[in-house]
Design a protein around this motif. Structure first.
Motif, PDB file in Angstrom:
ATOM      1  N   PHE A   8      82.974  29.499  30.115  1.00  0.00           N
ATOM      2  CA  PHE A   8      83.867  29.666  28.973  1.00  0.00           C
ATOM      3  C   PHE A   8      84.426  28.304  28.582  1.00  0.00           C
ATOM      4  O   PHE A   8      84.819  27.514  29.434  1.00  0.00           O
ATOM      5  N   PRO A   9      84.475  28.041  27.268  1.00  0.00           N
ATOM      6  CA  PRO A   9      83.963  28.902  26.190  1.00  0.00           C
ATOM      7  C   PRO A   9      82.457  28.782  26.054  1.00  0.00           C
ATOM      8  O   PRO A   9      81.892  27.722  26.343  1.00  0.00           O
ATOM      9  N   PRO A  10      81.801  29.859  25.626  1.00  0.00           N
ATOM     10  CA  PRO A  10      80.358  29.795  25.430  1.00  0.00           C
ATOM     11  C   PRO A  10      80.022  28.885  24.257  1.00  0.00           C
ATOM     12  O   PRO A  10      80.859  28.684  23.364  1.00  0.00           O
ATOM     13  N   PRO A  11      78.829  28.330  24.221  1.00  0.00           N
ATOM     14  CA  PRO A  11      78.451  27.468  23.092  1.00  0.00           C
ATOM     15  C   PRO A  11      78.132  28.297  21.843  1.00  0.00           C
ATOM     16  O   PRO A  11      77.809  29.483  21.933  1.00  0.00           O
ATOM     17  N   GLU A  12      78.232  27.658  20.694  1.00  0.00           N
ATOM     18  CA  GLU A  12      77.820  28.273  19.430  1.00  0.00           C
ATOM     19  C   GLU A  12      78.457  29.645  19.204  1.00  0.00           C
ATOM     20  O   GLU A  12      77.780  30.648  19.006  1.00  0.00           O
ATOM     21  N   VAL A  13      79.785  29.684  19.243  1.00  0.00           N
ATOM     22  CA  VAL A  13      80.506  30.944  19.091  1.00  0.00           C
ATOM     23  C   VAL A  13      80.468  31.403  17.632  1.00  0.00           C
ATOM     24  O   VAL A  13      80.817  30.651  16.723  1.00  0.00           O
ATOM     25  N   GLU A  14      80.070  32.656  17.424  1.00  0.00           N
ATOM     26  CA  GLU A  14      80.039  33.258  16.092  1.00  0.00           C
ATOM     27  C   GLU A  14      81.271  34.144  15.897  1.00  0.00           C
ATOM     28  O   GLU A  14      81.990  34.462  16.854  1.00  0.00           O
ATOM     29  N   ILE A  15      81.485  34.562  14.651  1.00  0.00           N
ATOM     30  CA  ILE A  15      82.641  35.422  14.355  1.00  0.00           C
ATOM     31  C   ILE A  15      82.584  36.709  15.176  1.00  0.00           C
ATOM     32  O   ILE A  15      83.610  37.175  15.702  1.00  0.00           O
ATOM     33  N   GLY A  16      81.404  37.282  15.301  1.00  0.00           N
ATOM     34  CA  GLY A  16      81.278  38.513  16.073  1.00  0.00           C
ATOM     35  C   GLY A  16      81.692  38.327  17.527  1.00  0.00           C
ATOM     36  O   GLY A  16      82.261  39.230  18.147  1.00  0.00           O
ATOM     37  N   ASP A  17      81.413  37.140  18.093  1.00  0.00           N
ATOM     38  CA  ASP A  17      81.819  36.864  19.470  1.00  0.00           C
ATOM     39  C   ASP A  17      83.343  36.828  19.581  1.00  0.00           C
ATOM     40  O   ASP A  17      83.926  37.383  20.528  1.00  0.00           O
ATOM     41  N   ILE A  18      83.985  36.187  18.620  1.00  0.00           N
ATOM     42  CA  ILE A  18      85.444  36.084  18.644  1.00  0.00           C
ATOM     43  C   ILE A  18      86.074  37.469  18.550  1.00  0.00           C
ATOM     44  O   ILE A  18      86.997  37.808  19.296  1.00  0.00           O
ATOM     45  N   LEU A  19      85.566  38.286  17.645  1.00  0.00           N
ATOM     46  CA  LEU A  19      86.086  39.646  17.497  1.00  0.00           C
ATOM     47  C   LEU A  19      85.878  40.455  18.774  1.00  0.00           C
ATOM     48  O   LEU A  19      86.759  41.213  19.195  1.00  0.00           O
ATOM     49  N   ASP A 120     100.157  34.358  25.959  1.00  0.00           N
ATOM     50  CA  ASP A 120      99.697  32.988  26.161  1.00  0.00           C
ATOM     51  C   ASP A 120      98.225  32.974  26.584  1.00  0.00           C
ATOM     52  O   ASP A 120      97.463  32.082  26.198  1.00  0.00           O
ATOM     53  N   THR A 121      97.838  33.973  27.372  1.00  0.00           N
ATOM     54  CA  THR A 121      96.432  34.102  27.770  1.00  0.00           C
ATOM     55  C   THR A 121      95.552  34.346  26.556  1.00  0.00           C
ATOM     56  O   THR A 121      94.466  33.751  26.420  1.00  0.00           O
ATOM     57  N   LEU A 122      96.008  35.224  25.658  1.00  0.00           N
ATOM     58  CA  LEU A 122      95.255  35.489  24.431  1.00  0.00           C
ATOM     59  C   LEU A 122      95.149  34.223  23.585  1.00  0.00           C
ATOM     60  O   LEU A 122      94.096  33.945  22.995  1.00  0.00           O
ATOM     61  N   PHE A 123      96.223  33.440  23.528  1.00  0.00           N
ATOM     62  CA  PHE A 123      96.177  32.176  22.787  1.00  0.00           C
ATOM     63  C   PHE A 123      95.103  31.254  23.371  1.00  0.00           C
ATOM     64  O   PHE A 123      94.303  30.667  22.629  1.00  0.00           O
ATOM     65  N   ARG A 124      95.077  31.106  24.701  1.00  0.00           N
ATOM     66  CA  ARG A 124      94.081  30.224  25.327  1.00  0.00           C
ATOM     67  C   ARG A 124      92.666  30.727  25.078  1.00  0.00           C
ATOM     68  O   ARG A 124      91.741  29.936  24.879  1.00  0.00           O
ATOM     69  N   LEU A 125      92.509  32.058  25.074  1.00  0.00           N
ATOM     70  CA  LEU A 125      91.205  32.646  24.796  1.00  0.00           C
ATOM     71  C   LEU A 125      90.736  32.259  23.398  1.00  0.00           C
ATOM     72  O   LEU A 125      89.617  31.753  23.216  1.00  0.00           O
ATOM     73  N   CYS A 126      91.583  32.483  22.403  1.00  0.00           N
ATOM     74  CA  CYS A 126      91.192  32.213  21.014  1.00  0.00           C
ATOM     75  C   CYS A 126      91.041  30.724  20.746  1.00  0.00           C
ATOM     76  O   CYS A 126      90.123  30.300  20.032  1.00  0.00           O
ATOM     77  N   ALA A 127      91.932  29.913  21.324  1.00  0.00           N
ATOM     78  CA  ALA A 127      91.825  28.468  21.131  1.00  0.00           C
ATOM     79  C   ALA A 127      90.534  27.942  21.740  1.00  0.00           C
ATOM     80  O   ALA A 127      89.864  27.079  21.157  1.00  0.00           O
ATOM     81  N   GLY A 128      90.163  28.478  22.902  1.00  0.00           N
ATOM     82  CA  GLY A 128      88.918  28.055  23.531  1.00  0.00           C
ATOM     83  C   GLY A 128      87.703  28.435  22.713  1.00  0.00           C
ATOM     84  O   GLY A 128      86.770  27.633  22.552  1.00  0.00           O
ATOM     85  N   LEU A 129      87.709  29.638  22.166  1.00  0.00           N
ATOM     86  CA  LEU A 129      86.595  30.085  21.325  1.00  0.00           C
ATOM     87  C   LEU A 129      86.492  29.238  20.063  1.00  0.00           C
ATOM     88  O   LEU A 129      85.391  28.904  19.609  1.00  0.00           O
ATOM     89  N   GLY A 130      87.642  28.886  19.503  1.00  0.00           N
ATOM     90  CA  GLY A 130      87.635  28.055  18.306  1.00  0.00           C
ATOM     91  C   GLY A 130      87.053  26.676  18.556  1.00  0.00           C
ATOM     92  O   GLY A 130      86.478  26.055  17.656  1.00  0.00           O
ATOM     93  N   GLY A 131      87.173  26.204  19.800  1.00  0.00           N
ATOM     94  CA  GLY A 131      86.677  24.877  20.125  1.00  0.00           C
ATOM     95  C   GLY A 131      85.173  24.745  20.073  1.00  0.00           C
ATOM     96  O   GLY A 131      84.650  23.634  19.912  1.00  0.00           O
ATOM     97  N   THR A 132      84.463  25.862  20.234  1.00  0.00           N
ATOM     98  CA  THR A 132      82.990  25.805  20.183  1.00  0.00           C
ATOM     99  C   THR A 132      82.436  26.691  19.070  1.00  0.00           C
ATOM    100  O   THR A 132      81.290  27.141  19.141  1.00  0.00           O
ATOM    101  N   ALA A 133      83.276  26.975  18.067  1.00  0.00           N
ATOM    102  CA  ALA A 133      82.828  27.821  16.952  1.00  0.00           C
ATOM    103  C   ALA A 133      81.638  27.182  16.240  1.00  0.00           C
ATOM    104  O   ALA A 133      81.612  25.971  16.005  1.00  0.00           O
ATOM    105  N   ALA A 134      80.666  28.028  15.897  1.00  0.00           N
ATOM    106  CA  ALA A 134      79.433  27.527  15.271  1.00  0.00           C
ATOM    107  C   ALA A 134      79.594  27.308  13.779  1.00  0.00           C
ATOM    108  O   ALA A 134      78.826  26.553  13.175  1.00  0.00           O
TER     109      ALA A 134
END
Length: 304
Positions: A8-19, A120-134
């Motif tokens: 985590f975070p996985p590479p090339e994150v798509e909108i569907g992954d974030i949802l 705060d955990t949810l924030f870290r989750l979303c911030a991490g996903l945003g870091g590798t958004a495709a």
């Protein structure tokens, strides 16, 4: 592959992954909060039940907003994604599990403190996903969800402060053996007395039921506590084991947890707050292990 094995975070994150990630975490939160609310209600803890029911409803509303966004945008959310193991601190999970079994231990302040950290955990989750958004769209969605998590956490912090003042914890930090805690040295002195009594009861319980020691060793959080035990714990006591020694240990661990929780709530300095929080974590881990051991003993008894 378990949640802990995932990168985590996985590479090339798509909108569907974030949802998928955000909705899965929201559904997990809603389910856990709802279970504790039900347990609290059955135990006659209506105030606690109402607070957990509200938190469950807020989590469900968040999930519904995600689903509505997906429908409006024509996005396929994909399969549920478990929360990566290293994002969720173990003491948060332990708190929810403990309250599900013992709802009387869930004070409003403590519940809201845990709810803040879960946001705060949810924030870290979303911030991490945003870091590798495709894509730009995926990054913007992750950033928006991260901001919403921060806003929710800020609201809960306000309520946590109100609960703190309502409980007046600064007037309720008596040590089980006398005295009050206002500074790091005072906390160290109190902790020394508590540790000594806890070790005595722990040794008695492990002498009576040697298999308990193996169960406690499964949790690395308990390693410092177990290191303080006498080597004699390895040798069972002579005669018939006293099966009642675990309950006094559990009762004292609960008192210690409540004490450290009050110290944490009323701490005026960061060093006192952090030390109390760490000792809370150990008490929670011990209570969790004792409950798991008791559940295993019941299962073994039925199987036998």
């Amino acid at each position: 592959m378990s949640a802990k094995d995932q990168v985590f975070p996985p590479p090339e994150v798509e909108i569907g992954d974030i949802l998928a990630y955000a909705a899965s975490f929201g559904e997990w939160l809603a389910a856990r909060y709802a279970r504790v609310a039900e347990r609290a209600r059955s135990a006659g803890r209506e105030e606690t039940a109402g607070l957990f029911a509200e938190l469950a409803a807020r989590a469900r509303d968040g999930v519904e907003r995600l689903r509505r966004y997906a429908r409006e945008q024509g996005i396929e959310a994909g399969a549920p994604r478990p929360l990566p193991g290293d994002l969720l601190e173990e003491d948060l999970r332990h708190s929810l599990e403990l309250w599900e079994r013992r709802p009387e231990l869930a004070t409003p302040y403590r519940v809201l403190a845990v709810a803040v950290r879960l946001q705060d955990t949810l924030f870290r989750l979303c911030a991490g996903l945003g870091g590798t958004a495709a894509t730009t769209e995926a990054r913007e969605l992750a950033e928006r969800l991260a901001r919403e998590a921060l806003a929710e956490a800020a609201d809960l912090r306000g309520r946590r402060r109100a609960a703190f003042h309502a409980a007046r914890p600064e007037q309720a930090t008596d040590v089980p053996f006398g005295g009050r805690v206002r500074s790091a040295p005072e906390l160290a002195q109190a902790a020394e007395r508590i540790d000594r009594e806890l070790a005595r009861r722990l040794e008695a319980a492990c002498r009576a039921q040697p298999e308990l020691l193996s169960r406690l060793r499964d949790d690395p959080v308990l390693a410092p506590l177990l290191a303080s035990l006498a080597a004699a714990v390895e040798t069972p006591a002579a005669g018939e084991p006293d099966r009642e020694t675990v309950e006094p240990l559990r009762a004292f661990a609960e008192r210690a947890f409540e004490f450290y929780d009050r110290v944490f709530a009323g701490a005026e300095s960061e060093d006192v707050m952090l030390e109390a929080q760490e000792r809370e974590r150990v008490c929670l881990a011990l209570l969790h292990a004792l409950d798991a051991f008791a559940a295993g003993a019941v299962s073994r008894s039925k199987a036998g």
